[in-house]
Design a protein around this motif. Structure first.
Motif, mmCIF file in Angstrom:
data_model
loop_
_atom_site.group_PDB
_atom_site.id
_atom_site.type_symbol
_atom_site.label_atom_id
_atom_site.label_comp_id
_atom_site.label_asym_id
_atom_site.label_seq_id
_atom_site.Cartn_x
_atom_site.Cartn_y
_atom_site.Cartn_z
ATOM 1 N N LEU A 83 0.835 -1.213 0.000
ATOM 2 C CA LEU A 83 0.000 0.000 0.000
ATOM 3 C C LEU A 83 0.865 1.257 0.000
ATOM 4 O O LEU A 83 0.633 2.183 -0.777
ATOM 5 C CB LEU A 83 -0.922 0.021 1.217
ATOM 6 N N ALA A 84 1.849 1.291 0.885
ATOM 7 C CA ALA A 84 2.705 2.477 1.001
ATOM 8 C C ALA A 84 3.463 2.739 -0.287
ATOM 9 O O ALA A 84 3.552 3.877 -0.747
ATOM 10 C CB ALA A 84 3.684 2.300 2.163
ATOM 11 N N ARG A 85 3.979 1.698 -0.887
ATOM 12 C CA ARG A 85 4.832 1.848 -2.077
ATOM 13 C C ARG A 85 4.028 2.087 -3.351
ATOM 14 O O ARG A 85 4.359 2.958 -4.135
ATOM 15 C CB ARG A 85 5.691 0.599 -2.218
ATOM 16 N N TYR A 86 3.015 1.275 -3.566
ATOM 17 C CA TYR A 86 2.328 1.309 -4.851
ATOM 18 C C TYR A 86 1.030 2.123 -4.841
ATOM 19 O O TYR A 86 0.729 2.798 -5.823
ATOM 20 C CB TYR A 86 2.077 -0.116 -5.351
ATOM 21 N N ALA A 87 0.268 2.066 -3.782
ATOM 22 C CA ALA A 87 -0.993 2.812 -3.747
ATOM 23 C C ALA A 87 -0.764 4.275 -3.341
ATOM 24 O O ALA A 87 -1.324 5.176 -3.949
ATOM 25 C CB ALA A 87 -1.983 2.153 -2.786
ATOM 26 N N PHE A 88 0.053 4.478 -2.311
ATOM 27 C CA PHE A 88 0.287 5.838 -1.816
ATOM 28 C C PHE A 88 1.587 6.443 -2.330
ATOM 29 O O PHE A 88 1.926 7.570 -1.965
ATOM 30 C CB PHE A 88 0.233 5.856 -0.283
ATOM 31 N N ARG A 89 2.308 5.705 -3.170
ATOM 32 C CA ARG A 89 3.515 6.179 -3.870
ATOM 33 C C ARG A 89 4.523 6.861 -2.947
ATOM 34 O O ARG A 89 5.103 7.880 -3.296
ATOM 35 C CB ARG A 89 3.139 7.067 -5.030
ATOM 36 N N LEU A 90 4.660 6.304 -1.749
ATOM 37 C CA LEU A 90 5.649 6.782 -0.779
ATOM 38 C C LEU A 90 5.448 8.235 -0.379
ATOM 39 O O LEU A 90 6.390 8.905 0.032
ATOM 40 C CB LEU A 90 7.079 6.574 -1.304
ATOM 41 N N GLY A 91 4.228 8.728 -0.493
ATOM 42 C CA GLY A 91 3.945 10.120 -0.144
ATOM 43 C C GLY A 91 3.870 10.324 1.359
ATOM 44 O O GLY A 91 3.300 9.511 2.083
#
Length: 190
Positions: A83-91
């Motif tokens: 989720l952090a890497r791909y869905a929220f793009r490390l924002g």
């Protein structure tokens, strides 16, 4: 277990997936420590570690074992990392959340590898036959301490968005400009 597969083959597949997850996980961790996302290695780490945790449930059992609990925690950590890497793009805070979740998943894989080593390697088994003896506990504590330190350093090093967005993964350091960017930057008038 997968239909048509012997227990020996299934075990081999599970072990190979685990070793691929550990190897690729350490490369990903190195990338985090150097501020580089290493997209291909990250995909391999996530896929192989998820497959390792999932195949752990394919062995015969009649009640929930500690290894199943570790597998479930690993799957949750991987879900958060995805989720952090791909869905929220490390924002925003997701950048550090990703680092911590990925490190937890890797640590759990290494934790299980140590447990299995003390169960299967004769010399280690002789030192800690019940896995409550000091050699086993010391090994696990040392690995835990190393992972805590690496996770803290990776969290600090991978914090800056520039670490991912800049060419070569190197962060921008204020006051230090490359010759190309220095030549194209207008001079400030004082």
């Amino acid at each position: 277990m997968i239909a048509g597969m012997t227990m020996e083959t299934f075990t081999l597949v599970h072990v190979v997936l685990s070793l691929v997850g550990i190897f690729s996980g350490f490369i990903v961790l190195f990338g985090l420590l150097t501020g580089k996302p290493l997209n291909g290695w990250t995909a391999l780490f996530v896929a192989s570690t998820m497959a390792t945790s999932a195949t752990g449930f394919g062995f015969p059992f009649d009640h929930l074992l500690p290894s199943h609990r570790v597998g479930l925690i690993s799957l949750v950590a991987l879900a958060v990392a995805i989720l952090a890497r791909y869905a929220f793009r490390l924002g925003g805070a997701w950048r550090q959340t990703y680092v911590v979740a990925a490190a937890i998943a890797l640590y759990l894989n290494v934790f299980v590898a140590i447990v299995q080593s003390f169960m299967k390697v004769p010399g280690l088994q002789a030192m800690a036959p019940t896995q409550t003896e000091p050699p086993f506990l010391i090994a696990q504590l040392v690995v835990l301490a190393i992972f805590i330190a690496l996770t803290i350093f990776a969290s600090i090093r991978f914090r800056s968005p520039e670490a991912v967005d800049r060419p070569g993964g190197l962060p921008h350091l204020p006051g230090i400009a490359s010759s190309a960017s220095h030549a194209s930057r207008p001079r400030a008038i004082r």
